[in-house]
Design an enzyme around this catalytic site. Structure first.
Site, PDB file in Angstrom:
ATOM      1  N   CYS A  70      56.856  46.503  56.676  1.00 43.26           N
ATOM      2  CA  CYS A  70      56.701  46.283  55.229  1.00 43.26           C
ATOM      3  C   CYS A  70      57.555  47.313  54.481  1.00 43.26           C
ATOM      4  O   CYS A  70      58.252  46.987  53.513  1.00 43.26           O
ATOM      5  CB  CYS A  70      55.238  46.438  54.813  1.00 43.26           C
ATOM      6  SG  CYS A  70      54.067  45.457  55.761  1.00 43.26           S
ATOM      7  N   CYS A  73      61.415  46.920  53.670  1.00 42.88           N
ATOM      8  CA  CYS A  73      61.824  46.207  52.452  1.00 42.88           C
ATOM      9  C   CYS A  73      61.251  46.838  51.188  1.00 42.88           C
ATOM     10  O   CYS A  73      61.939  46.976  50.187  1.00 42.88           O
ATOM     11  CB  CYS A  73      61.374  44.751  52.502  1.00 42.88           C
ATOM     12  SG  CYS A  73      62.245  43.753  53.719  1.00 42.88           S
ATOM     13  N   HIS A  74      59.968  47.201  51.245  1.00 41.83           N
ATOM     14  CA  HIS A  74      59.261  47.590  50.008  1.00 41.83           C
ATOM     15  C   HIS A  74      59.278  49.087  49.736  1.00 41.83           C
ATOM     16  O   HIS A  74      58.904  49.503  48.645  1.00 41.83           O
ATOM     17  CB  HIS A  74      57.795  47.117  50.065  1.00 41.83           C
ATOM     18  CG  HIS A  74      57.630  45.633  50.095  1.00 41.83           C
ATOM     19  ND1 HIS A  74      57.793  44.838  48.987  1.00 41.83           N
ATOM     20  CD2 HIS A  74      57.314  44.780  51.108  1.00 41.83           C
ATOM     21  CE1 HIS A  74      57.576  43.559  49.309  1.00 41.83           C
ATOM     22  NE2 HIS A  74      57.296  43.505  50.593  1.00 41.83           N
ATOM     23  N   CYS A 108      54.534  36.937  53.905  1.00 40.07           N
ATOM     24  CA  CYS A 108      55.589  37.909  54.235  1.00 40.07           C
ATOM     25  C   CYS A 108      55.669  38.132  55.748  1.00 40.07           C
ATOM     26  O   CYS A 108      56.753  38.186  56.320  1.00 40.07           O
ATOM     27  CB  CYS A 108      55.297  39.240  53.543  1.00 40.07           C
ATOM     28  SG  CYS A 108      56.571  39.743  52.387  1.00 40.07           S
ATOM     29  N   CYS A 171      27.416  29.165  40.694  1.00 41.00           N
ATOM     30  CA  CYS A 171      27.651  30.612  40.605  1.00 41.00           C
ATOM     31  C   CYS A 171      27.142  31.125  39.261  1.00 41.00           C
ATOM     32  O   CYS A 171      26.491  32.161  39.166  1.00 41.00           O
ATOM     33  CB  CYS A 171      29.141  30.928  40.703  1.00 41.00           C
ATOM     34  SG  CYS A 171      30.047  30.101  42.009  1.00 41.00           S
ATOM     35  N   CYS A 174      23.356  32.064  38.455  1.00 34.96           N
ATOM     36  CA  CYS A 174      22.871  33.377  38.867  1.00 34.96           C
ATOM     37  C   CYS A 174      23.651  34.495  38.183  1.00 34.96           C
ATOM     38  O   CYS A 174      23.075  35.423  37.638  1.00 34.96           O
ATOM     39  CB  CYS A 174      22.990  33.542  40.388  1.00 34.96           C
ATOM     40  SG  CYS A 174      21.652  32.739  41.296  1.00 34.96           S
ATOM     41  N   HIS A 175      24.987  34.440  38.236  1.00 36.98           N
ATOM     42  CA  HIS A 175      25.790  35.622  37.910  1.00 36.98           C
ATOM     43  C   HIS A 175      26.177  35.731  36.435  1.00 36.98           C
ATOM     44  O   HIS A 175      26.578  36.810  36.003  1.00 36.98           O
ATOM     45  CB  HIS A 175      27.019  35.677  38.812  1.00 36.98           C
ATOM     46  CG  HIS A 175      26.669  35.755  40.276  1.00 36.98           C
ATOM     47  ND1 HIS A 175      26.161  36.903  40.851  1.00 36.98           N
ATOM     48  CD2 HIS A 175      26.712  34.830  41.259  1.00 36.98           C
ATOM     49  CE1 HIS A 175      25.934  36.670  42.141  1.00 36.98           C
ATOM     50  NE2 HIS A 175      26.253  35.425  42.421  1.00 36.98           N
ATOM     51  N   ARG A 212      32.672  36.747  51.123  1.00 39.37           N
ATOM     52  CA  ARG A 212      31.502  36.873  50.234  1.00 39.37           C
ATOM     53  C   ARG A 212      31.148  35.533  49.588  1.00 39.37           C
ATOM     54  O   ARG A 212      29.987  35.167  49.477  1.00 39.37           O
ATOM     55  CB  ARG A 212      31.777  37.931  49.156  1.00 39.37           C
ATOM     56  CG  ARG A 212      30.546  38.283  48.344  1.00 39.37           C
ATOM     57  CD  ARG A 212      29.528  38.983  49.224  1.00 39.37           C
ATOM     58  NE  ARG A 212      28.188  39.078  48.636  1.00 39.37           N
ATOM     59  CZ  ARG A 212      27.290  38.099  48.660  1.00 39.37           C
ATOM     60  NH1 ARG A 212      27.593  36.921  49.189  1.00 39.37           N
ATOM     61  NH2 ARG A 212      26.101  38.286  48.147  1.00 39.37           N
ATOM     62  N   CYS A 216      27.645  33.201  49.880  1.00 33.59           N
ATOM     63  CA  CYS A 216      26.864  32.642  48.773  1.00 33.59           C
ATOM     64  C   CYS A 216      26.709  31.135  48.956  1.00 33.59           C
ATOM     65  O   CYS A 216      25.630  30.587  48.716  1.00 33.59           O
ATOM     66  CB  CYS A 216      27.527  32.943  47.430  1.00 33.59           C
ATOM     67  SG  CYS A 216      26.762  34.303  46.531  1.00 33.59           S
TER      68      CYS A 216
END
Lengths: 255, 161
Positions: A70, A73-74, A108, A171, A174-175, A212, A216
């Site tokens: 990586c 290039c970066h 990449c 979602c 609840c949130h 995650r 849920c």
């Protein structure tokens, strides 16, 4: 007719609450115990830092047919990757769709390094993602205003409000509508994406936002979308917009 | 005639009839009739057992009730506070009203966060293990209704959401 009116009036009286106002937004960390917060805030005790260190060494490790790292290039991630995670997902011209940070890293790996793409949730992909995202720690979530993202973000918001599974929860129910209240023993957080990938004590390991979200979905007894599903990227796009301006916390610790 | 109505999906049933008086029939489930904000007749003509109802309510894999509700269950830790306490439920609502709220509260309030315990249609991406199955079967619904209907102590008016 009377019954129809009755149904209508009840519906109107309890229409879903609006989005959380900016001054009431709280990170998931604000709902944790003081001990778990302290664990996150000290890099010497934050268990996710092991993954970040792994990511740091992978950043400069040559890989694939191109035998490139990586860094080749970066350059140093501290400068080239600063702020990048805070503005992902971004529009990917090649696929004509938004792509999330892990997706970008993997693209990449495949096209530039010409190496085998990393598996979703593999230690290597989580480590590189966490290392890149660490370079945005403390910076405000800054979703791009790219017009090409608008329809995908709108789709993400639809998914946010879509009820799923046998238990039939969205979602948002609840949130947005019930954050801060207790679901059994656990306070419901606001579901902001600004600390991923996280180390979750319940997992005894690292995981992405998609992991995650899959948790849920299983919780409401829904058939979760597979890793890498466009629905998850659209949802993340909306969640980043919803969390705009909140500081990035990666690598987060959650209970 | 009942058979013809039976072919309608529950959602269509609500839209076309206003939910009052028609028979709701879902494949493999006992039919029920909504009258006002209640279901008068026990599902499948079954008699509920309050002791079994209590066991279902406190079971966090089965009834899941205490994830959102608290109630007169001193032996149960970690009761939720998303929904009103179940204490006095039987004083606030009739058995028939309780039955509809457990069977499918969205017939009263489409936005309710309360799961529909006796519904298999109009749901999205239900996991394979639960496909075509209601959260509770007819006997279990009647057991829960019987237990809640007997909860007379507590506030006779309560916030509902």
């Amino acid at each position: 007719m009377r019954a129809a009116l009755f149904v209508l009036s009840l519906g109107a009286a309890s229409a879903a609450l609006a989005e959380i106002p900016a001054d009431q937004r709280k990170s998931g960390a604000d709902f944790m115990s003081a001990q778990t917060r302290a664990m996150q805030n000290d890099d010497a005790t934050n268990p996710a830092m092991l993954s970040v260190l792994d990511g740091e060494s992978r950043w400069s490790a040559k890989a694939g047919a191109g035998a490139k790292s990586c860094a080749d290039c970066h350059g140093p991630a501290e400068t080239s990757m600063k702020g990048v995670a805070a503005r992902y997902p971004a529009f990917d011209a090649e696929s004509g769709r938004p792509i999330d940070l892990a997706g970008r890293i993997n693209s990449c790996v495949e096209t530039r390094q010409q190496a085998q793409p990393l598996k979703p949730e593999s230690p290597g992909l989580l480590a590189l993602t966490a290392y890149v995202a660490l370079q945005s720690r403390g910076m405000p979530v800054a979703p791009p205003s790219d017009e090409r993202l608008a329809s995908f973000r709108a789709r993400g918001e639809e998914l946010w409000r879509q009820r799923f599974g046998q238990l039939n929860f969205s979602c948002a129910q609840c949130h947005d509508d019930n954050w801060g209240r207790k679901l059994g023993s656990a306070p419901i957080p606001q579901a902001h994406p600004n600390a991923y990938p996280i180390y979750r004590l319940d997992w005894q390991g690292m995981g992405s936002l998609q992991r995650r979200l899959r948790n849920c979905m299983s919780g409401v007894r829904a058939n979760a979308y597979p890793y890498g599903a466009p629905e998850f990227v659209d949802l993340e796009l909306y969640l980043m917009q919803r969390a705009a301006g909140m500081p990035m916390e990666t690598p987060g610790v959650r209970p | 005639m009942a058979r013809a109505v039976a072919a309608l999906a529950l959602a269509a049933f609500c839209a076309t009839t206003g939910g009052d008086g028609a028979v709701a029939q879902q494949a493999g489930l006992a039919p029920f009739v909504v009258t006002g904000d209640a279901i008068e007749a026990p599902l499948g003509g079954l008699k509920g057992d309050p002791a079994r109802g209590r066991a279902i309510i406190v079971d966090r894999q089965k009834g899941l009730c205490l994830l959102c509700h608290s109630g007169p269950f001193p032996d149960q830790r970690f009761q939720g506070d998303i929904a009103p306490s179940l204490a006095g439920a039987g004083a606030r609502l009739s058995v028939a009203q309780l039955r509809l709220r457990i069977v499918d509260g969205t017939l009263l309030n489409p936005e309710t966060v309360m799961p529909s315990y006796y519904r298999i249609e109009g749901l999205t991406r239900v996991a394979r293990a639960f496909e075509g199955k209601p959260i509770l079967d007819a006997q279990e619904v009647e057991d829960v209704v019987a237990f809640l209907g007997a909860l007379r102590d507590g506030p006779s008016t309560g916030e509902t959401r």
